[in-house]
Design a protein around this motif. Structure first.
Motif, mmCIF file in Angstrom:
data_model
loop_
_atom_site.group_PDB
_atom_site.id
_atom_site.type_symbol
_atom_site.label_atom_id
_atom_site.label_comp_id
_atom_site.label_asym_id
_atom_site.label_seq_id
_atom_site.Cartn_x
_atom_site.Cartn_y
_atom_site.Cartn_z
ATOM 1 N N VAL A 1 -0.914 -2.565 -9.105
ATOM 2 C CA VAL A 1 -1.381 -3.419 -8.019
ATOM 3 C C VAL A 1 -0.178 -4.254 -7.579
ATOM 4 C CG1 VAL A 1 -2.963 -5.290 -7.401
ATOM 5 C CG2 VAL A 1 -3.686 -3.524 -9.031
ATOM 6 N N ARG B 1 -3.716 4.340 -8.103
ATOM 7 C CA ARG B 1 -4.446 3.051 -8.144
ATOM 8 C C ARG B 1 -3.591 1.928 -8.733
ATOM 9 N NH1 ARG B 1 -10.128 4.704 -10.418
ATOM 10 N NH2 ARG B 1 -8.710 5.799 -11.767
ATOM 11 N N LEU B 2 -2.579 2.315 -9.489
ATOM 12 C CA LEU B 2 -1.696 1.320 -10.103
ATOM 13 C C LEU B 2 -0.244 1.650 -9.773
ATOM 14 C CD1 LEU B 2 -3.263 0.904 -13.655
ATOM 15 C CD2 LEU B 2 -3.328 -0.742 -11.774
ATOM 16 N N ASP C 1 0.798 -1.240 0.000
ATOM 17 C CA ASP C 1 0.000 0.000 0.000
ATOM 18 C C ASP C 1 0.829 1.288 0.000
ATOM 19 O OD1 ASP C 1 -2.121 -1.691 0.108
ATOM 20 O OD2 ASP C 1 -2.618 -1.316 2.210
ATOM 21 N N GLU D 1 -4.248 11.550 -2.424
ATOM 22 C CA GLU D 1 -5.101 10.487 -2.964
ATOM 23 C C GLU D 1 -4.164 9.427 -3.533
ATOM 24 O OE1 GLU D 1 -8.701 11.913 -4.994
ATOM 25 O OE2 GLU D 1 -8.006 10.607 -6.606
ATOM 26 N N LEU E 1 1.762 3.254 -3.205
ATOM 27 C CA LEU E 1 0.665 3.952 -3.874
ATOM 28 C C LEU E 1 0.452 5.340 -3.279
ATOM 29 C CD1 LEU E 1 -1.733 0.919 -4.250
ATOM 30 C CD2 LEU E 1 -0.119 1.839 -5.916
#
Ligand SMILES: NC(=O)c1ccc[n+]([C@@H]2O[C@H](COP(=O)([O-])OP(=O)(O)OC[C@H]3O[C@@H](n4cnc5c(N)ncnc54)[C@H](OP(=O)(O)O)[C@@H]3O)[C@@H](O)[C@H]2O)c1
Length: 364
Positions: free
Chosen positions: A242, A239-240, A221, A236, A224
């Motif tokens: 993953v 998102r990538l 996490d 914020e 990111l």
């Protein structure tokens, strides 16, 4: 009492007696901009000289530096006001439950002290930048928002991300234009990351432990958030890519190795990817900060490099070494990378962050 000196920024260390605290002491010894004027720890160490407080648990290769030997260890909570008056900023290397660390770091910021933290307590606080200085220095913009929102004039909190992510995040950042999508990473982490040596953790000799509490989530996490965007006064998270992480403790003293497999959104050739690592230009490069590695990353052509013992000290333990880039049979590419966990991954990363704060006038 804090030692008073005017020429350099006066640094305090909260948790000065621990593994990371000791590294700060060593790194500050000849620092051109900073000088340690306050050392603080728990009531167990308070009142002793620094040398006495670390007797029998000094884990560094060089002796306790003279300028701090006789500093009296102060108590992090009880002596907060005196410490705040004796420093220009503090490094936090406390090992306590998260809620208490959050509170202590906020109290110091409230008292007008910039806090550069190694602890994970504030890594997910909306208005606190989680900084890898070469990668997201623009997140320091959050400090102005933080100060305004909380009514802090001079104080602030900046944190350093987990030691496990320090090698693969720079490589993936170098490949940003090829759009990393999925990353499977396995980390091989040194015992000093748990604050241990082979003397204090003999079970690690001739052993591998396939579990490090909480580490896999941090490894998945936190990158990111480092790649996140500031929106409405907070970060914020991206998102990538993953990321799927498996974190393993291995019997080495220092140095976290990773093996990573990556899929890319855009096609890239092997040489292009190697060149992207070798030619990576950090936005910090021109600033010539004292602890910044130059180069930041090194790619090895030799098939058996990087190796922990040979390469962890690259660029004084602040550089990242990379090798074995080859096509993957499942995703697109795979590689190995190495970073020093107590230098780049802990004290050194924080010292570099503090240098960046100083360079931006945020310690004045
Ligand atoms: N080791 C690493 O490689 C590494 C890497 C990245 C991040 N970190 C993080 O850095 C932080 C420090 O880790 P570490 O390995 O250096 O821990 P450590 O060796 O256990 O040292 C902990 C420090 O916190 C102090 N402390 C403990 N309880 C206290 C209290 N009640 N009040 C004030 N001070 C107190 C200790 O003082 P006493 O000596 O007086 O007990 C000591 O100075 C942790 O958050 C850790 O997760 C560590």
């Amino acid at each position: 009492m804090c030692k008073q000196e005017k020429k350099k920024y006066r640094a305090g260390i909260l948790g000065a007696t621990g593994t990371v605290g000791q590294k700060f002491i060593v790194m500050m010894e000849d620092h051109p901009w900073f000088e340690v004027t306050c050392v603080a720890a728990s009531p167990r160490s308070a009142g002793k000289s620094y040398a006495e407080s670390v007797a029998g648990r000094w884990m560094q290769e060089t002796p306790v530096p003279d300028p701090v030997r006789n500093l009296s260890v102060m108590e992090v909570e009880k002596d907060r006001q005196a410490i705040a008056e004796g420093v220009d900023f503090v490094f936090s290397a406390l090992s306590l439950d998260k809620a208490r660390v959050r509170e202590i770091e906020e109290q110091y910021a409230e008292a007008g002290v910039p806090v550069v933290s190694n602890n994970s307590a504030h890594r997910w606080t909306d208005d606190v930048p989680i900084l890898m200085p070469e990668i997201n220095p623009h997140h320091l913009e959050l400090i102005h928002i933080q100060r305004k929102k909380r009514g802090w004039k001079r104080g602030c909190i900046v944190v350093k991300p987990n030691c496990s992510i320090q090698s693969y995040v720079p490589v993936l950042d170098a490949w940003k234009r090829f759009e990393p999508k999925n990353v499977i990473v396995s980390t091989y982490q040194a015992i000093s990351g748990a604050g241990k040596t082979f003397e204090t953790w003999p079970e690690m000799e001739d052993n591998v432990i396939p579990f490090i509490g909480g580490e896999e989530k941090k490894s998945e996490d936190e990158p990111l958030r480092v790649w996140g965007t500031i929106r409405d006064g907070k970060i914020e998270p991206a998102r990538l890519p993953v990321i799927s992480a498996t974190c393993i403790r291995v019997p080495v003293t220092d140095g976290h190795m990773v093996s990573a497999n990556v899929s890319l959104g855009k096609k890239a050739g092997r040489q292009e990817l190697i060149d992207a690592v070798r030619n990576y230009r950090s936005p910090l490069a021109e600033r010539k900060l004292p602890s910044a590695p130059d180069p930041f990353m090194k790619y090895f052509d030799e098939e058996d490099r990087p190796q922990t013992r040979l390469d962890r000290d690259f660029e004084n333990g602040m550089g990242i070494t990379v090798g074995r880039l080859r096509e993957d049979t499942v995703l697109d590419w795979r590689f190995v990378a190495l970073s020093h966990n107590t230098l780049r991954g802990a004290a050194g990363g924080s010292v570099l962050t503090a240098e960046l704060l100083a360079d931006r006038g945020l310690l004045d």
